[in-house]
Motif scaffolding. Structure first.
Motif, mmCIF file in Angstrom:
data_model
loop_
_atom_site.group_PDB
_atom_site.id
_atom_site.type_symbol
_atom_site.label_atom_id
_atom_site.label_comp_id
_atom_site.label_asym_id
_atom_site.label_seq_id
_atom_site.Cartn_x
_atom_site.Cartn_y
_atom_site.Cartn_z
ATOM 1 N N ALA A 1 60.941 24.780 49.570
ATOM 2 C CA ALA A 1 60.138 23.377 48.606
ATOM 3 C C ALA A 1 62.167 23.814 47.302
ATOM 4 C CB ALA A 1 59.778 23.998 47.398
ATOM 5 N N ALA A 2 62.181 24.842 47.665
ATOM 6 C CA ALA A 2 63.844 25.194 46.947
ATOM 7 C C ALA A 2 64.867 24.552 47.554
ATOM 8 C CB ALA A 2 64.235 26.427 46.600
ATOM 9 N N ASN B 1 64.966 14.747 44.900
ATOM 10 C CA ASN B 1 65.497 13.862 43.283
ATOM 11 C C ASN B 1 66.502 12.594 43.697
ATOM 12 O OD1 ASN B 1 63.892 15.296 41.796
ATOM 13 N ND2 ASN B 1 65.148 17.461 42.158
ATOM 14 N N ARG B 2 67.408 13.035 44.681
ATOM 15 C CA ARG B 2 68.380 12.609 45.012
ATOM 16 C C ARG B 2 67.554 11.322 45.737
ATOM 17 N NH1 ARG B 2 72.419 13.806 49.224
ATOM 18 N NH2 ARG B 2 73.581 11.811 48.362
ATOM 19 N N LEU B 3 66.753 10.754 46.741
ATOM 20 C CA LEU B 3 66.587 9.825 46.683
ATOM 21 C C LEU B 3 65.278 8.972 46.553
ATOM 22 C CD1 LEU B 3 65.578 8.501 49.698
ATOM 23 C CD2 LEU B 3 63.615 9.368 49.484
#
Length: 91
Positions: free
Chosen positions: A33-34, A41-43
């Motif tokens: 997940a990390a 978030n970029r997507l």
């Protein structure tokens, strides 16, 4: 009513190592997940800047379905654990 043992119903988990498997799984999920969070978030931030092709959208849908299935399964495990405590107290 006695607790159903995983080894008695054909699971590959033996009773003595269920905690080890759970701990290992949680550790692996946290690491994954990390690693994925920044890419997600970029997507998300670029969602209005470009269009994904059809194959990418289908792959994304399959990934979401798989993650939802795993989350549901883990919620089921968590729910069963609360019942196990109740059943053990009743014995």
């Amino acid at each position: 009513m006695s607790k159903v043992r995983a080894s008695n119903v054909g699971f590959c988990v033996v009773d003595s190592n269920a905690d080890v498997i759970a701990d290992n799984l949680v550790h692996r999920i946290r690491e994954a997940a990390a690693e994925m969070e920044s890419q997600v978030n970029r997507l998300y931030r670029g969602r209005q800047a470009y269009d994904l092709n059809e194959g990418s959208r289908q792959d994304l849908e399959k990934a979401i379905e798989r993650l939802n299935y795993m989350a549901k399964t883990l919620r089921d495990v968590q729910s069963e654990q609360s019942q196990v405590v109740y059943l053990q107290a009743a014995e």
